[in-house]
Design a protein around this motif. Sequence first.
Motif, mmCIF file in Angstrom:
data_model
loop_
_atom_site.group_PDB
_atom_site.id
_atom_site.type_symbol
_atom_site.label_atom_id
_atom_site.label_comp_id
_atom_site.label_asym_id
_atom_site.label_seq_id
_atom_site.Cartn_x
_atom_site.Cartn_y
_atom_site.Cartn_z
ATOM 1 N N GLY A 132 -11.922 -23.649 -45.499
ATOM 2 C CA GLY A 132 -9.941 -23.886 -44.492
ATOM 3 C C GLY A 132 -9.449 -22.742 -44.227
ATOM 4 N N SER A 133 -10.653 -21.729 -44.491
ATOM 5 C CA SER A 133 -9.721 -20.305 -43.602
ATOM 6 C C SER A 133 -10.117 -20.175 -42.145
ATOM 7 N N ASP A 134 -11.222 -20.877 -41.843
ATOM 8 C CA ASP A 134 -11.474 -20.670 -40.520
ATOM 9 C C ASP A 134 -10.486 -21.937 -40.017
ATOM 10 N N PHE A 232 -2.687 -26.208 -32.950
ATOM 11 C CA PHE A 232 -3.043 -24.885 -33.418
ATOM 12 C C PHE A 232 -1.392 -24.713 -34.339
ATOM 13 N N ARG A 233 -1.156 -23.608 -33.124
ATOM 14 C CA ARG A 233 0.180 -23.512 -32.999
ATOM 15 C C ARG A 233 1.302 -23.643 -33.981
ATOM 16 N N ILE A 234 1.594 -25.309 -33.586
ATOM 17 C CA ILE A 234 2.567 -26.148 -34.911
ATOM 18 C C ILE A 234 1.491 -25.739 -36.212
ATOM 19 N N LEU A 239 2.509 -22.663 -41.529
ATOM 20 C CA LEU A 239 2.246 -22.208 -42.588
ATOM 21 C C LEU A 239 2.725 -20.651 -43.065
ATOM 22 N N ASP A 240 3.192 -20.604 -41.711
ATOM 23 C CA ASP A 240 4.444 -18.832 -41.569
ATOM 24 C C ASP A 240 5.278 -19.423 -42.438
ATOM 25 N N ALA A 241 6.370 -20.215 -42.140
ATOM 26 C CA ALA A 241 7.809 -20.825 -43.287
ATOM 27 C C ALA A 241 6.568 -20.934 -44.891
ATOM 28 N N GLY A 242 5.671 -21.548 -44.826
ATOM 29 C CA GLY A 242 5.298 -22.613 -45.645
ATOM 30 C C GLY A 242 4.723 -21.067 -46.576
ATOM 31 N N ARG A 243 4.207 -20.005 -46.483
ATOM 32 C CA ARG A 243 3.353 -19.095 -46.925
ATOM 33 C C ARG A 243 5.151 -18.428 -47.897
ATOM 34 N N LEU A 244 6.047 -18.367 -47.490
ATOM 35 C CA LEU A 244 7.119 -18.210 -47.842
ATOM 36 C C LEU A 244 7.524 -19.047 -49.688
ATOM 37 N N GLU A 363 -2.529 -22.598 -49.037
ATOM 38 C CA GLU A 363 -1.628 -22.217 -47.472
ATOM 39 C C GLU A 363 -2.202 -20.253 -47.034
ATOM 40 N N GLY A 364 -3.400 -20.266 -46.491
ATOM 41 C CA GLY A 364 -4.660 -18.838 -46.751
ATOM 42 C C GLY A 364 -4.506 -18.583 -48.028
ATOM 43 N N THR A 365 -5.888 -17.768 -47.839
ATOM 44 C CA THR A 365 -6.110 -17.028 -49.218
ATOM 45 C C THR A 365 -5.622 -15.742 -48.884
ATOM 46 N N SER A 374 -3.764 -6.462 -41.240
ATOM 47 C CA SER A 374 -4.234 -5.516 -40.814
ATOM 48 C C SER A 374 -4.166 -6.367 -39.414
ATOM 49 N N ARG A 375 -4.363 -7.478 -39.066
ATOM 50 C CA ARG A 375 -4.399 -7.571 -37.707
ATOM 51 C C ARG A 375 -2.885 -6.695 -36.826
ATOM 52 N N SER A 376 -2.166 -7.485 -37.613
ATOM 53 C CA SER A 376 -0.641 -7.024 -37.539
ATOM 54 C C SER A 376 -0.343 -5.591 -36.863
HETATM 55 N N1 COS Z 1 2.756 -18.249 -34.805
HETATM 56 C C1 COS Z 1 2.165 -19.172 -33.728
HETATM 57 N N2 COS Z 1 0.869 -19.208 -33.095
HETATM 58 C C2 COS Z 1 -0.204 -18.202 -33.186
HETATM 59 C C3 COS Z 1 0.297 -18.107 -34.837
HETATM 60 C C4 COS Z 1 1.541 -18.184 -35.942
HETATM 61 N N3 COS Z 1 1.668 -17.805 -36.832
HETATM 62 N N4 COS Z 1 -1.119 -17.534 -35.997
HETATM 63 C C5 COS Z 1 -2.235 -17.238 -34.200
HETATM 64 N N5 COS Z 1 -1.272 -18.226 -33.926
HETATM 65 C C6 COS Z 1 -2.139 -18.268 -32.070
HETATM 66 C C7 COS Z 1 -2.454 -17.127 -31.198
HETATM 67 O O1 COS Z 1 -1.534 -16.319 -30.712
HETATM 68 C C8 COS Z 1 -3.319 -17.695 -30.205
HETATM 69 O O2 COS Z 1 -2.852 -18.597 -29.139
HETATM 70 P P1 COS Z 1 -3.150 -18.198 -28.010
HETATM 71 O O3 COS Z 1 -4.558 -18.552 -27.781
HETATM 72 O O4 COS Z 1 -2.162 -18.095 -27.120
HETATM 73 O O5 COS Z 1 -3.273 -16.453 -28.059
HETATM 74 C C9 COS Z 1 -3.898 -18.711 -31.353
HETATM 75 O O6 COS Z 1 -3.395 -19.236 -32.621
HETATM 76 C C10 COS Z 1 -5.303 -18.505 -32.280
HETATM 77 O O7 COS Z 1 -5.027 -17.567 -32.925
HETATM 78 P P2 COS Z 1 -5.840 -16.507 -33.225
HETATM 79 O O8 COS Z 1 -6.695 -16.297 -32.087
HETATM 80 O O9 COS Z 1 -4.875 -15.150 -33.948
HETATM 81 O O10 COS Z 1 -6.501 -17.611 -34.385
HETATM 82 P P3 COS Z 1 -8.157 -17.191 -35.315
HETATM 83 O O11 COS Z 1 -9.257 -18.500 -35.170
HETATM 84 O O12 COS Z 1 -8.182 -15.859 -34.895
HETATM 85 O O13 COS Z 1 -7.115 -18.021 -36.515
HETATM 86 C C11 COS Z 1 -6.219 -16.815 -39.024
HETATM 87 C C12 COS Z 1 -6.422 -16.686 -37.692
HETATM 88 C C13 COS Z 1 -7.200 -16.484 -39.980
HETATM 89 C C14 COS Z 1 -4.572 -16.316 -39.007
HETATM 90 C C15 COS Z 1 -5.944 -18.510 -39.061
HETATM 91 O O14 COS Z 1 -7.088 -19.230 -39.126
HETATM 92 C C16 COS Z 1 -5.298 -18.907 -40.782
HETATM 93 O O15 COS Z 1 -4.410 -18.803 -41.191
HETATM 94 N N6 COS Z 1 -6.352 -19.140 -41.742
HETATM 95 C C17 COS Z 1 -5.870 -19.766 -42.706
HETATM 96 C C18 COS Z 1 -5.264 -21.216 -42.787
HETATM 97 C C19 COS Z 1 -4.860 -21.673 -44.152
HETATM 98 O O16 COS Z 1 -3.946 -21.184 -44.405
HETATM 99 N N7 COS Z 1 -5.033 -22.587 -44.444
HETATM 100 C C20 COS Z 1 -5.037 -23.281 -45.559
HETATM 101 C C21 COS Z 1 -4.440 -24.747 -45.665
HETATM 102 S S1 COS Z 1 -2.464 -24.979 -46.277
HETATM 103 S S2 COS Z 1 -3.744 -24.941 -47.994
#
Ligand code: COS
Length: 380
Positions: A132-134, A232-234, A239-244, A363-365, A374-376
């Motif tokens: 789920g995390s990856d 993935f971007r979608i 999730l950004d909004a969902g986390r709120l 929605e992300g541990t 930390s990445r930011s």
């Molecule tokens: N908004 C828009 N684009 C995003 C983004 C965001 N919030 N986060 C990442 N991206 C984009 C990156 O810019 C990158 O694009 P480019 O390849 O064009 O540069 C691409 O997505 C890949 O991003 P990144 O390299 O950061 O991906 P990672 O595989 O390292 O994963 C995390 C990043 C760990 C943040 C992500 O896998 C994650 O959020 N995991 C948790 C998932 C989760 O919440 N699961 C629960 C599901 S619902 S219960």
Amino acid sequence: MTVERILPTEEAYELLGLTREIAQGELAPQVARYEQKGEFPRDILRTIGRAGLLGLPYPEADGGGGQPYEVYLQVLEILASSWVAIAEAVSVHTLSCFPVAAFGTERQRKSLPEMLGGELLGAYCLSEPQGGSDAAALATRAVREVDEYVVTGTKAWITHGGRADFYNIFCRTGGPGPGGISCLLADAATGGLLPQAPERLMGLRSSAPAQIVLDGARIPADRLVGEEGGGFRIAMQALDAGRLGIAACAVGLAQAAVDYAAAYAKERTQFGKPIASFQGLGFMLADMATQVSAARALMLEAARLKDAGRPFSTEAAKAKLFATDVAMKVTTDAVQVLGGSGYVNDHPAERWFREAKVLQIVEGTNQIQRLVISRSLTRD
Ligand code: COS
């Protein structure tokens, strides 16, 4: 305790008033029964939809409520203070509408009024049993055959799994990594889309999530949302909004626990005095209340950035992390304030304690939130 709020419009005050009536009149009397049975409250969600609460942050032109996120989150918070699983359902449905609302074709967007009005309930299928995390490593595969995608794999922890009318399926149409992922919009009736038995949860039992097995499910190619490889971007933006939304669930839950613990400590006497008058408990209640206020402030700050069209991803991660950790701490302390009574289900404190735990995971541990933050801090 009534939380003092500064809202942007008169309409928002009315909306929160209506939400309070629903939360206290409809939700509070029913929550314990549904949670005990682990039954999904579809009819109650219909009522919530008819009240206009299932599409609040989307434009009115699309059938939404046209409310800023700042207001929508406070609606969620009030719902959560009576029934967290309902607030979570509203949050997940709202998240599930995002891909079509933000990236859908004209044809896909024709379903928006029914989605945002709550007639069609949504699900968001990103996680899988092996991870789920990856999220970028997801393995569900979609192979294009003429005008269809044939989808095979398993999605896990799907809120509304088996109850939803539409499913956002994140799947691999290309090579490994985030760039190979696409988003497909599947109807519940899709052949080969097979919801499994609901999971039996520690808390939030009425949300009853389920795995979705995709066994050669055929999804029309025109149900691709956004571009191939853009999934993935979608998913991340949703999730950004969902986390709120999850932060709001946590704030509402924690506020309910503070209020309940304070009322109990005022009534309960030991050594001839209300236990609240002992500093050990009075200060504990003060810390609980302060943490909830801080969590709400962080959540609203992130929401206001989003409403202003500013980047808010990191602030949303901070709000989710902090608010859900606060909910865990505060509900643990509420059990302590109630003593033995906190540990039995005559009182809601033990249920809130179980419910808080999952908010640190979904929605992300909270470890993933720390990774995002930390990445930011270290990004060029
Ligand atoms: N908004 C828009 N684009 C995003 C983004 C965001 N919030 N986060 C990442 N991206 C984009 C990156 O810019 C990158 O694009 P480019 O390849 O064009 O540069 C691409 O997505 C890949 O991003 P990144 O390299 O950061 O991906 P990672 O595989 O390292 O994963 C995390 C990043 C760990 C943040 C992500 O896998 C994650 O959020 N995991 C948790 C998932 C989760 O919440 N699961 C629960 C599901 S619902 S219960």
